[in-house]
Design an enzyme around this catalytic site. Sequence first.
Site, mmCIF file in Angstrom:
data_model
loop_
_atom_site.group_PDB
_atom_site.id
_atom_site.type_symbol
_atom_site.label_atom_id
_atom_site.label_comp_id
_atom_site.label_asym_id
_atom_site.label_seq_id
_atom_site.Cartn_x
_atom_site.Cartn_y
_atom_site.Cartn_z
ATOM 1 N N ASP A 238 0.843 -1.212 0.000
ATOM 2 C CA ASP A 238 0.000 0.000 0.000
ATOM 3 C C ASP A 238 0.876 1.259 0.000
ATOM 4 O O ASP A 238 0.648 2.200 -0.775
ATOM 5 C CB ASP A 238 -0.977 -0.012 1.186
ATOM 6 C CG ASP A 238 -0.336 -0.453 2.496
ATOM 7 O OD1 ASP A 238 0.736 -1.097 2.460
ATOM 8 O OD2 ASP A 238 -0.891 -0.145 3.572
ATOM 9 N N ASP A 262 2.632 -7.770 -10.648
ATOM 10 C CA ASP A 262 1.712 -7.523 -11.760
ATOM 11 C C ASP A 262 1.110 -6.121 -11.616
ATOM 12 O O ASP A 262 1.083 -5.317 -12.556
ATOM 13 C CB ASP A 262 0.609 -8.598 -11.716
ATOM 14 C CG ASP A 262 -0.228 -8.647 -12.976
ATOM 15 O OD1 ASP A 262 0.008 -7.843 -13.883
ATOM 16 O OD2 ASP A 262 -1.139 -9.493 -13.046
ATOM 17 N N ASP A 266 2.186 -2.362 -13.859
ATOM 18 C CA ASP A 266 1.245 -1.489 -14.582
ATOM 19 C C ASP A 266 1.398 -0.045 -14.102
ATOM 20 O O ASP A 266 1.419 0.901 -14.895
ATOM 21 C CB ASP A 266 -0.205 -1.931 -14.346
ATOM 22 C CG ASP A 266 -0.668 -2.997 -15.338
ATOM 23 O OD1 ASP A 266 0.162 -3.847 -15.713
ATOM 24 O OD2 ASP A 266 -1.845 -2.969 -15.720
HETATM 25 N N1 GGG Z 1 0.934 -8.816 -22.792
HETATM 26 C C1 GGG Z 1 0.503 -9.830 -21.978
HETATM 27 C C2 GGG Z 1 -0.930 -9.761 -21.554
HETATM 28 O O1 GGG Z 1 -1.834 -9.966 -22.317
HETATM 29 N N2 GGG Z 1 -1.148 -9.448 -20.297
HETATM 30 C C3 GGG Z 1 -2.464 -9.406 -19.761
HETATM 31 C C4 GGG Z 1 -2.532 -9.858 -18.357
HETATM 32 O O2 GGG Z 1 -3.482 -9.543 -17.658
HETATM 33 N N3 GGG Z 1 -1.570 -10.601 -17.898
HETATM 34 C C5 GGG Z 1 -1.574 -11.088 -16.581
HETATM 35 C C6 GGG Z 1 -0.194 -11.353 -16.102
HETATM 36 O O3 GGG Z 1 0.764 -10.799 -16.620
HETATM 37 O O4 GGG Z 1 -0.058 -12.108 -15.160
#
Ligand code: GGG
Length: 368
Positions: A238, A262, A266
Amino acid sequence: MSTIATLTPEIAAPAAKDSRITKRIALYPGDGIGREVTEAAVTVLDALNAGGGQVQLEFTEYDWGVDYHARTGAVMPDDFLDILRPFDAVFLGAVGLPARLPDHITLVPLIRMRQAFDQYACVRPARTVAGVPQPLVGNRSIDMIVLRENSEGEYIDNGGRFRKGTPDEVAVQTAVHSRRGVERILRFGFDLARKRRRHLTMITKSNAQKYSYVLWDEVLEQLEPEFPDVATTKEHIDAAAMNFVRRPEVFDVVVSSNLFGDILSDLSGGITGGLGLNPSANLNPERKFPSLFEPVHGSAPDIAGQGIANPVGAILSAAMMLDWLGAPKDAERIRAAVESALAAGESTRDLGGKLTTAEATRAIIARL
Ligand code: GGG
């Protein structure tokens, strides 16, 4: 402002000795804009090949994904891992078209590949790029690698649903964190940090998750004396999310579990200007199995088929693949061309430019 010219030399293998050694690449464009950005990356790699790059690439394409499911009833063939195993690398675009098939079905091959091929080190660099605005954080100098544990944690397929469909339904999904798994990703992180600014931040939630993330804390503490030249910091997820926005410049190598990595990768894309820029490598560091290269972004169904997707994340993933395959000079040529095109404002709409995917790709090729 820093540049991306040296985005990921940290994963480079020694340059291939035999001239023009052939490397076999499995292409898995997937769904949505995955196909468009894969085509862009292959066009750039073909241009390098034609000009006599360090390695010769031979591509085999697999049409797995939502359309394949419509034809066959499965997203990929049962033996897809056997099909992929002999390749030198796998290059993926993106997976998922939730309007046609639930995402947890289209994601299966990606998660299974990472686990079966022991691609436990997911390397996701994020760096400020000249010419790219950073609307979320203003002009900040960011140069970090989010290193995501990629083989276990929260993405293990272990759980179930009980009393399904009733008001008393219970869903259980168990995360698995092994000492071996935590230790090897932290060691990889320490080694990466040694090639960079010698700072490692470990992200957990060990105040609330007193079994799994306390194990992470203990393993870090155990490894620290082996890497006295690397400074370490621990942050909870957090606080880290806030600090990525508040003071992103302090982060160098950020190590975290599968789910947290993950999410943070992003966010790291968002703060550097947009997720369309970010590449990734899912590495099997022991090289027993093929490693997998893919942009961090997903299939973006809202813009799929319009020819406006940003190809940079996929093209920089191709550069990471070249680094891994022993062609670091070619990788560097791609990164320099991308950097120069972006600095000149030759970019797609998500970055404030006017170019289509094909035009942005041609602009990069022109600068190779
Ligand atoms: N470029 C890869 C892709 O489509 N990622 C979408 C996604 O949600 N991936 C989940 C992950 O990376 O675990």
